[in-house]
Design an enzyme around this catalytic site. Structure first.
Site, PDB file in Angstrom:
ATOM      1  CE1 TYR A 190      -3.627  10.086  -4.348  1.00  0.00           C
ATOM      2  CE2 TYR A 190      -3.139   8.814  -2.374  1.00  0.00           C
ATOM      3  CZ  TYR A 190      -3.198   8.914  -3.749  1.00  0.00           C
ATOM      4  OH  TYR A 190      -2.816   7.843  -4.528  1.00  0.00           O
ATOM      5  CE  LYS A 197      -6.310   7.584  -5.327  1.00  0.00           C
ATOM      6  NZ  LYS A 197      -6.820   7.438  -6.713  1.00  0.00           N
TER       7      LYS A 197
HETATM    8  N1  LIG Z   1       1.985   5.407  -7.681  1.00  0.00           N
HETATM    9  C1  LIG Z   1       1.485   4.738  -6.663  1.00  0.00           C
HETATM   10  O1  LIG Z   1       2.205   4.050  -5.907  1.00  0.00           O
HETATM   11  C2  LIG Z   1       0.006   4.767  -6.409  1.00  0.00           C
HETATM   12  C3  LIG Z   1      -0.478   4.097  -5.271  1.00  0.00           C
HETATM   13  C4  LIG Z   1      -1.854   4.072  -5.039  1.00  0.00           C
HETATM   14  C5  LIG Z   1      -2.704   4.707  -5.936  1.00  0.00           C
HETATM   15  N2  LIG Z   1      -2.190   5.371  -7.015  1.00  0.00           N
HETATM   16  C6  LIG Z   1      -3.140   6.013  -7.911  1.00  0.00           C
HETATM   17  O2  LIG Z   1      -2.902   5.560  -9.233  1.00  0.00           O
HETATM   18  C7  LIG Z   1      -3.373   6.554 -10.157  1.00  0.00           C
HETATM   19  C8  LIG Z   1      -2.297   6.851 -11.184  1.00  0.00           C
HETATM   20  O3  LIG Z   1      -1.233   7.506 -10.542  1.00  0.00           O
HETATM   21  P1  LIG Z   1       0.292   7.430 -11.025  1.00  0.00           P
HETATM   22  O4  LIG Z   1       1.067   7.060  -9.825  1.00  0.00           O
HETATM   23  O5  LIG Z   1       0.390   6.648 -12.264  1.00  0.00           O
HETATM   24  O6  LIG Z   1       0.583   8.990 -11.317  1.00  0.00           O
HETATM   25  P2  LIG Z   1       0.976   9.793 -12.656  1.00  0.00           P
HETATM   26  O7  LIG Z   1       1.148  11.206 -12.259  1.00  0.00           O
HETATM   27  O8  LIG Z   1       2.126   9.119 -13.318  1.00  0.00           O
HETATM   28  O9  LIG Z   1      -0.292   9.613 -13.592  1.00  0.00           O
HETATM   29  C9  LIG Z   1      -1.496  10.297 -13.352  1.00  0.00           C
HETATM   30  C10 LIG Z   1      -2.005  10.841 -14.670  1.00  0.00           C
HETATM   31  O10 LIG Z   1      -3.277  11.465 -14.458  1.00  0.00           O
HETATM   32  C11 LIG Z   1      -3.336  12.613 -15.287  1.00  0.00           C
HETATM   33  N3  LIG Z   1      -4.328  13.563 -14.752  1.00  0.00           N
HETATM   34  C12 LIG Z   1      -4.208  14.333 -13.643  1.00  0.00           C
HETATM   35  N4  LIG Z   1      -5.309  15.075 -13.481  1.00  0.00           N
HETATM   36  C13 LIG Z   1      -6.154  14.749 -14.495  1.00  0.00           C
HETATM   37  C14 LIG Z   1      -7.452  15.192 -14.849  1.00  0.00           C
HETATM   38  N5  LIG Z   1      -8.107  16.115 -14.112  1.00  0.00           N
HETATM   39  N6  LIG Z   1      -8.034  14.661 -15.955  1.00  0.00           N
HETATM   40  C15 LIG Z   1      -7.373  13.733 -16.710  1.00  0.00           C
HETATM   41  N7  LIG Z   1      -6.126  13.311 -16.422  1.00  0.00           N
HETATM   42  C16 LIG Z   1      -5.531  13.809 -15.321  1.00  0.00           C
HETATM   43  C17 LIG Z   1      -1.931  13.177 -15.247  1.00  0.00           C
HETATM   44  O11 LIG Z   1      -1.690  14.047 -16.360  1.00  0.00           O
HETATM   45  C18 LIG Z   1      -1.082  11.901 -15.271  1.00  0.00           C
HETATM   46  O12 LIG Z   1      -0.710  11.551 -16.586  1.00  0.00           O
HETATM   47  C19 LIG Z   1      -3.785   7.742  -9.303  1.00  0.00           C
HETATM   48  O13 LIG Z   1      -5.182   7.709  -9.079  1.00  0.00           O
HETATM   49  C20 LIG Z   1      -3.048   7.510  -8.005  1.00  0.00           C
HETATM   50  O14 LIG Z   1      -3.656   8.160  -6.933  1.00  0.00           O
HETATM   51  C21 LIG Z   1      -0.863   5.415  -7.265  1.00  0.00           C
END
Ligand SMILES: NC(=O)c1ccc[n+]([C@@H]2O[C@H](COP(=O)([O-])OP(=O)(O)OC[C@H]3O[C@@H](n4cnc5c(N)ncnc54)[C@H](O)[C@@H]3O)[C@@H](O)[C@H]2O)c1
Length: 305
Positions: free
Chosen positions: A171, A175
Site C-alpha cells: 500500500y 501511495k
Molecule cells: N480511510 C482512510 O483513513 C484513508 C487514509 C488515506 C487514504 N485513503 C484512501 O482513500 C481511498 C478511499 O478509501 P476508503 O477508506 O474510503 O475505503 P473504502 O473501502 O470505503 O472505499 C474504497 C472503494 O473502492 C472500491 N474499489 C476497490 N477496488 C476497486 C477497483 N479495482 N475498481 C473500482 N473500485 C474499486 C471499493 O469497492 C470501495 O467501495 C483509498 O484510495 C484509500 O487508500 C483512506
C-alpha cells in the site's frame, strides 16, 4: 452557498462508499454531474457488487445528476470505457478523482506476492489507467479548439505512502507512487490547462476498520449537513471540490492532506545538507564518520526503536 462546479462533469472512482462517496456527494452538491465508479469489491479486493448504485441514488434523491459505472479501474480497457461513458452520458469530462483502493496488510515476511500485486494494481494502475484515457480526451479537445481545457485530476495518497507505515509495503509503495505520478503528470498536462494534484484523507471507513482498535465505520451520508465529525469520510471532500474548481487553476503538482480539522500542504523530497568531496572519489571507510558529523548530525539517523 455558491456552487463551484456548475455544469462540470466528474468521474469519481471507488465512490460506492467511504471517502469516494463523500467526494461524489460534495461534487454533486456543487453542481457537477457525476459518474460514480465502483467495482463493489471487498476491502481486500475480492468479488464485485453494485455499491455505485447506492451513491447514485443518494445524489439523485438530493436533486443532482449521476450515473453508475462498475469498472475495475486497474483494467486498462474498462478504464477507457468508463471515461467514454462519462463523455457519452454527460457530454465531456472535466474532473477525474482517482480514489478507489483496497488493503492487504501484513509485515513483508508474511505478505504474499498476490497481496503485493493486487494492491499495486488497484491503486497505482487504477490511478494511471483512467488518467491516461482522460489525458487523451483532453488532448483531443485541446487540439480541436486550441483553448485550455480546464481539466482536473485529483489523486489519493496516504500518510503511509508519504512517511511509511509498518505492515504496508504494498500500500505504501502504491501511495508513494501515486504522489510521484501526480508530479510528473502535472508537468505533462499543464500546457493543455489540466492540473493534477493529490489529496491525503483520513476517515473511519472499512479500510481503517481493518486495523486494531479502529473506530466504527462511518458513511459519508451518516453525518448530517452542518454536523462535525473529525472521522467523517467527507472531511477531505471540500478540498477535492475546491481543487476541482476553476478557482484552483494555479495549484498544480501538489500533495495536500486533509486530516480532521487540518489541511496540511505537504513538502516533499528536497535537497538537504550536502557533503562535497572537492573532485575526489569517496572513501567508504571514512564515509561513516563524515556523514555522521556533517550530514546527519548523529551516528544513527532514522533509528526509531
Ligand atoms: N480511510 C482512510 O483513513 C484513508 C487514509 C488515506 C487514504 N485513503 C484512501 O482513500 C481511498 C478511499 O478509501 P476508503 O477508506 O474510503 O475505503 P473504502 O473501502 O470505503 O472505499 C474504497 C472503494 O473502492 C472500491 N474499489 C476497490 N477496488 C476497486 C477497483 N479495482 N475498481 C473500482 N473500485 C474499486 C471499493 O469497492 C470501495 O467501495 C483509498 O484510495 C484509500 O487508500 C483512506
Amino acid at each position: 452557498m455558491s456552487r463551484l462546479l456548475e455544469g462540470k462533469v466528474a468521474v469519481v472512482t471507488g465512490a460506492g462508499q467511504g471517502i469516494g462517496r463523500g467526494h461524489a456527494l460534495e461534487l454533486a452538491k456543487h453542481g457537477a454531474k457525476v459518474l460514480v465508479n465502483d467495482l463493489g469489491s471487498s476491502v481486500h479486493g475480492e468479488g464485485t457488487g453494485r455499491a455505485a448504485d447506492d451513491t447514485v441514488a443518494l445524489i439523485v434523491e438530493r436533486g443532482g445528476e449521476a450515473a453508475a459505472n462498475y469498472a475495475n479501474v486497474a483494467d486498462y480497457a474498462a478504464a477507457g470505457e468508463m471515461v467514454a461513458q462519462a463523455v457519452d452520458t454527460f457530454g465531456q469530462l472535466d474532473i477525474l478523482v482517482n480514489n478507489a483502493g483496497i488493503v492487504r496488510d501484513s509485515a513483508i515476511w508474511n505478505m504474499d506476492e498476490a497481496d503485493f500485486d493486487s494492491v499495486i494494481a488497484v491503486h497505482l494502475k487504477g490511478a494511471w489507467a483512467p488518467s491516461k484515457h482522460a489525458a487523451v480526451h483532453w488532448r483531443e479537445r485541446n487540439k480541436a479548439n486550441g483553448a485550455p481545457v480546464g481539466g482536473r485530476i485529483i489523486n489519493t495518497t496516504s500518510g503511509a505512502g508519504l512517511v511509511g507505515n509498518f505492515g504496508q509495503t504494498n500500500y505504501a509503495t502504491a501511495k508513494a507512487g501515486i504522489a510521484g505520478m501526480t508530479q510528473t503528470l502535472s508537468l505533462e498536462l499543464a500546457k493543455m490547462g489540466v492540473t493534477v494534484n493529490c489529496v491525503g484523507p483520513a476517515a473511519a471507513t472499512r479500510i481503517t476498520a481493518t486495523m486494531p482498535g479502529a473506530p466504527a465505520v462511518i458513511e459519508a451520508n451518516d453525518v448530517d449537513e452542518g454536523e462535525w465529525n473529525p472521522m467523517d469520510p467527507s472531511v477531505s471532500s471540500p478540498l477535492v471540490v475546491w481543487l476541482a474548481s476553476d478557482e484552483a487553476a494555479h495549484v498544480n503538482g501538489q500533495v495536500i492532506r486533509a486530516v480532521a480539522e487540518n489541511i496540511i500542504w505537504m513538502k516533499g523530497w528536497a535537497d538537504g545538507p550536502t557533503l562535497n568531496n572537492k573532485g575526489r572519489r569517496w572513501d567508504a571507510s571514512k564515509l561513516g564518520a563524515q556523514l555522521g558529523i556533517d550530514i546527519f548530525g548523529t551516528r544513527a539517523p532514522g533509528l526509531r526503536y
